[in-house]
Structures are given as C-alpha cells and as structure tokens.
Design a protein around this motif. Structure first.
Motif, mmCIF file in Angstrom:
data_model
loop_
_atom_site.group_PDB
_atom_site.id
_atom_site.type_symbol
_atom_site.label_atom_id
_atom_site.label_comp_id
_atom_site.label_asym_id
_atom_site.label_seq_id
_atom_site.Cartn_x
_atom_site.Cartn_y
_atom_site.Cartn_z
ATOM 1 N N TYR A 60 0.856 -1.188 0.000
ATOM 2 C CA TYR A 60 0.000 0.000 0.000
ATOM 3 C C TYR A 60 0.893 1.239 0.000
ATOM 4 C CZ TYR A 60 1.055 0.209 5.024
ATOM 5 O OH TYR A 60 1.699 0.292 6.229
ATOM 6 N N SER A 65 -11.612 6.773 0.015
ATOM 7 C CA SER A 65 -10.251 6.964 -0.492
ATOM 8 C C SER A 65 -9.701 5.614 -0.927
ATOM 9 C CB SER A 65 -9.345 7.575 0.580
ATOM 10 O OG SER A 65 -9.239 6.737 1.705
ATOM 11 N N GLU A 66 -8.818 5.634 -1.916
ATOM 12 C CA GLU A 66 -8.283 4.388 -2.444
ATOM 13 C C GLU A 66 -7.438 3.680 -1.396
ATOM 14 O OE1 GLU A 66 -6.298 4.609 -6.170
ATOM 15 O OE2 GLU A 66 -7.854 5.832 -7.129
ATOM 16 N N SER A 67 -7.655 2.374 -1.265
ATOM 17 C CA SER A 67 -6.902 1.576 -0.305
ATOM 18 C C SER A 67 -7.041 0.113 -0.681
ATOM 19 C CB SER A 67 -7.426 1.797 1.113
ATOM 20 O OG SER A 67 -6.814 0.886 2.025
ATOM 21 N N PRO A 68 -5.968 -0.670 -0.567
ATOM 22 C CA PRO A 68 -6.093 -2.109 -0.794
ATOM 23 C C PRO A 68 -6.800 -2.807 0.358
ATOM 24 C CG PRO A 68 -3.877 -1.608 -0.066
ATOM 25 C CD PRO A 68 -4.578 -0.286 -0.258
#
Length: 258
Positions: A9, A83-86
């Motif tokens: 990440y 928000s983008e996050s794995p």
C-alpha cells in the motif's frame, strides 16, 4: 510502497493535508497502544477518528500492532470507503462507532474495548463503584451505562446506544460487554480508557480482599471531583503523559508513523 504481510500500500505522507496526516498518526498510535497496554482482544476492538466530514477506521484483517498511519481506511458516515486503499473496513463494526461520532460532534476519537478487567465490572449490576480516586474522576467526567442488547454491529441499534451515551457523558460502560470512551483529542480518549480500567481493577482487587463493606465516597466529595477535572484541564501540560507515550512508541517501533 509500504507492505503489511503480502499487501502493498502507498505511503500517504505528503499526499494528504497536514491536519489529516497528524490525525492519522495519532490514531495509529491509539491502535498500537491498545496491545501495548494489555487492552487488546486480538483485532476485535475498535478505534476511530474524525477527519473533516469523514472518519478513519482499522483496515480489515490487521492486528492492532500492525496498523500504520497510511493503512487506515477513510470512510464516510454511512461506512462507504472514500479513499483508495487495498484494505477494506469491517463494515458492521462501524455501527457502534458511528453512533458516537454521529451523536457527539466533540467525539473526534473513539475507543471501544472488550478488556477483561473492564468487562468483569460491566457484568456487575452496581457498575463502577465510587471507592477510588480513579472511579471518582470517571464518574465526575460523565459515565453512562448501556444495557446489553446483543452484538452491537447492527444499524438498528445505533439510536439506543446514542440515547444511553447522552449529550454530556464521555464514556459508556456497555453492560456484560466492555467500554466506550471518546475524546476531542486522541489523548483524551486514551486517558479516559486508562483511568476507567484502573478504577475497574481497583474495584476487583478491593472486592477480592474485602472482609466487610467497601468504603464509598459521599456525594459531596464526588461533587468536588468536577472542580478537580476543570483544574487539571487548565494545567500547563506538565502532567500530560501523551507526548511521553508517543516517544515510547517511537522507540519501540516507529512504523506506526509510516
């Protein structure tokens, strides 16, 4: 790129506002302090923080000792990732935290634990007894009780928890369950949790050692602790342990700031 287990990440340092980054670091510190203080229940406890109109929660599947500032997942009030996050959040676990944040604009940080010592007192019908200085401070600071309704990870149980918490309480003992503490700053939620746990431990020790009736503070003395809370709050910060706790975390493992 940063990595936890097999999941990579990105670092968010310099990619979010300075205010959000500071909140992320403070929140990650709370996650790391819970196992350090012995309050952990694997990853089945909760910490959340307000950042603007959104909130930071734990990444699903991580132990608290693995959480970093960049790995925290940002969600909106409804629990949707913004928000983008794995990583993803534990969706149903958001409901009790949402209850507090939604009802209390001053609740910027919230901790919910199932600590054994606190849970033991939460099983007692009398709750936290006014028999120690720690208990007196907790009661003066505003301590609510919420009757157990089953596992709290249901949206329909939000209003009941909000009614129990009320407008002026800064902590709630969840009967047969655990504890919620809130704070305008991270240190407030942490110190409230610390103090109530200490009061619960004293109560358990006093009950185990007693050979007669426990000595309870009279109401007149309890009322004085409200003044003491204001006096401590107006101090110059020399008795604030939070900076020292952050230094201790940094010495042990500075990765919480990644």
């Amino acid at each position: 790129m940063l990595k936890i287990g097999d999941t990579a990440y990105p670092s968010l340092k310099g990619k979010v506002s300075d205010d959000e980054w500071n909140i992320r670091v403070q929140t990650a510190a709370l996650f790391r302090l819970i196992p350090f203080m012995g309050w952990d229940d694997l990853s089945m406890q909760l910490v959340s923080a307000r950042v603007g109109d959104d909130f930071l929660v734990a990444p699903s599947g991580l132990l608290f000792e693995e959480v970093t500032a960049s790995s925290l997942v940002k969600i909106n009030l409804e629990g949707d990732v913004v928000s983008e996050s794995p990583f993803g959040p534990v969706q149903n676990a958001w409901y009790p935290m949402r209850a507090v944040h939604e009802a209390r604009p001053d609740a910027n940080f919230v901790i919910h634990s199932h600590d054994d010592i606190i849970a033991a007192v939460a099983c007692n019908a009398d709750g936290l007894l006014p028999i120690s200085q720690s208990a007196a401070f907790a009661i003066a600071d505003g301590l609510a009780y919420h009757d157990y309704e089953g596992v709290e990870t249901y949206e329909e149980r939000i209003p009941s928890l909000q009614r129990s918490l009320g407008a002026n309480n800064n902590a709630a003992i969840l009967r047969n369950h655990g504890l919620l503490t809130l704070g305008y700053e991270a240190k407030h939620a942490f110190m409230r949790h610390y103090n109530i746990r200490k009061a619960c431990r004293i109560q358990l020790l006093a009950n185990s050692a007693k050979h007669g009736e426990l000595i309870r503070f009279p109401q007149s003395l309890l009322d004085e602790f409200r003044h003491e809370l204001m006096r401590v709050g107006q101090a110059d910060g020399t008795m604030d342990p939070w900076p020292g706790m952050l230094r201790k975390l940094t010495k042990l493992d500075p990765s919480f700031m990644d």
